[in-house]
Write an enzyme that holds these catalytic residues in place. Structure first.
Site, short mmCIF file in Angstrom:
data_model
loop_
_atom_site.label_atom_id
_atom_site.label_comp_id
_atom_site.label_asym_id
_atom_site.label_seq_id
_atom_site.Cartn_x
_atom_site.Cartn_y
_atom_site.Cartn_z
N GLU A 61 75.91 1.78 101.35
CA GLU A 61 76.88 1.35 100.35
C GLU A 61 77.01 -0.16 100.29
OE1 GLU A 61 77.48 5.55 101.13
OE2 GLU A 61 77.38 3.82 102.49
N HIS A 130 86.58 11.73 105.23
CA HIS A 130 86.02 11.93 103.90
C HIS A 130 87.10 12.24 102.87
CE1 HIS A 130 82.40 12.25 106.29
NE2 HIS A 130 81.65 12.34 105.21
#
Length: 328
Positions: A61, A130
């Site tokens: 990312e 998450h």
């Protein structure tokens, strides 16, 4: 005219239309191309637009968000998919120090027209790492815009507006909404774009205002039906749609109309979006309140893995109804 589309289909249609409208628009992220996206939002787009417009990236990312920011400064309009917004932390410097600040630090010479999109929600049993819900945190940084659509029509209209915007827009979706359906204006009827910073009254009411965003809007609408049918309470539901810019006028209008308000927010209560909205109401509409402002947020703990307990940790219609009845 309108059609019934899923939230996922509406997002895909908005992306497809912007790819066709502007050759500088590109989609990048993990598995967005051949695999059709982790959540199948980009399904079919690689087959249609090819490798130069739909680009698979490494699982990094920090790397691909940084690449997208650099590309946006050079005239590209990247739409970057995060598989989970929870992974923002490994690209935090790029998202906040770079994207949010470059326009200011360049004296307006460099724009950063990037969209970063993906799921930002709990409720799917994937554990604490998450399940982050960071819209309030990113909205705290000047230079960033943050959208959280609740319906298919808004998902399509807001993604199109976000792509056209010259500032970085962080677009936060909910995996539990991807399969939900709703009416979306027909393509033949014109360009469906929802302006950033404009809230929407999803249900008219007179007795109390439920102010929410994202999936909390769906819960608020369900709660409003229960309040009406079982308790004779006519609740208005205001969908913020975008967190930054925030439609302060719409918030004040509904509070002045009903004189009571419950803020429904999937974020944690400490420093969340609803905390900011509550302060705005306190400062600018205090004299219109007939009762203290109340909030229904996620219970203040890391996301719970157990599905049954996680359901209770998040806002739900029962918790909203109980909060409203407790204001009597």
């Amino acid at each position: 005219m309108s059609r019934i589309l899923t939230y996922r289909e509406a997002l895909r249609e908005g992306l497809d239309e912007e790819l066709a409208r502007d050759p500088n628009v590109v989609l990048m992220g993990e598995e967005v191309a051949q695999y059709n996206g982790a959540y199948k939002v980009t399904e079919g787009l690689w087959n249609k637009w090819g490798d130069k417009r739909i680009v698979d990236t490494p699982i990094s990312e920090a790397g691909f968000i940084g690449m997208g920011i650099g590309a946006s400064m050079l005239g590209v309009r990247p739409v970057m998919e995060l598989m989970f917004w929870s992974f923002h932390s490994v690209a935090f410097d790029q998202l906040v120090s770079n994207a949010a600040c470059v326009r200011y630090m360049s004296g307006g010479l460099c724009n950063c027209p990037i969209v970063v999109r993906g799921p930002a929600n709990g409720g799917t049993g994937v554990g604490a790492t998450h399940s982050h819900i960071p819209e309030g945190m990113f909205a705290a940084f000047p230079g960033l815009k943050v959208c959280v659509p609740a319906t298919p029509a808004d998902a399509k209209g807001l993604i199109k507006a976000a792509i056209r915007d010259n500032d970085p827009v962080y677009f936060m979706e909910n995996t539990l909404l991807y399969g939900t359906t709703g009416e979306v204006p027909d393509v033949a009827d014109g360009d469906h774009v929802v302006p950033l910073g404009v809230a929407d009254v999803k249900r008219e009411g007179s007795d109390i205002s439920l102010i929410a965003h994202g999936r909390s809007v769906i819960h608020s609408l369900a709660a409003a039906e229960i309040l009406q049918s079982e308790h004779g309470i006519n609740a208005e539901v205001l969908d913020l749609r975008s967190i930054r810019p925030l439609d302060v006028d719409a918030i004040l209008k509904t509070v002045r109309k009903t004189n009571r308000v419950v803020l429904v927010d999937e974020s944690k209560p400490f420093g969340g979006v609803s905390a900011m909205v509550a302060m705005l109401i306190q400062e600018q509409a205090f004299d219109y309140l007939d009762a203290p402002i109340k909030r229904v947020c996620s219970i203040d703990a890391p996301a719970i893995y157990s599905p049954h307990i996680e359901h209770e940790q998040l806002p739900n219609p029962r918790r909203i109804v109980e909060k409203v009845l407790g204001m009597r």
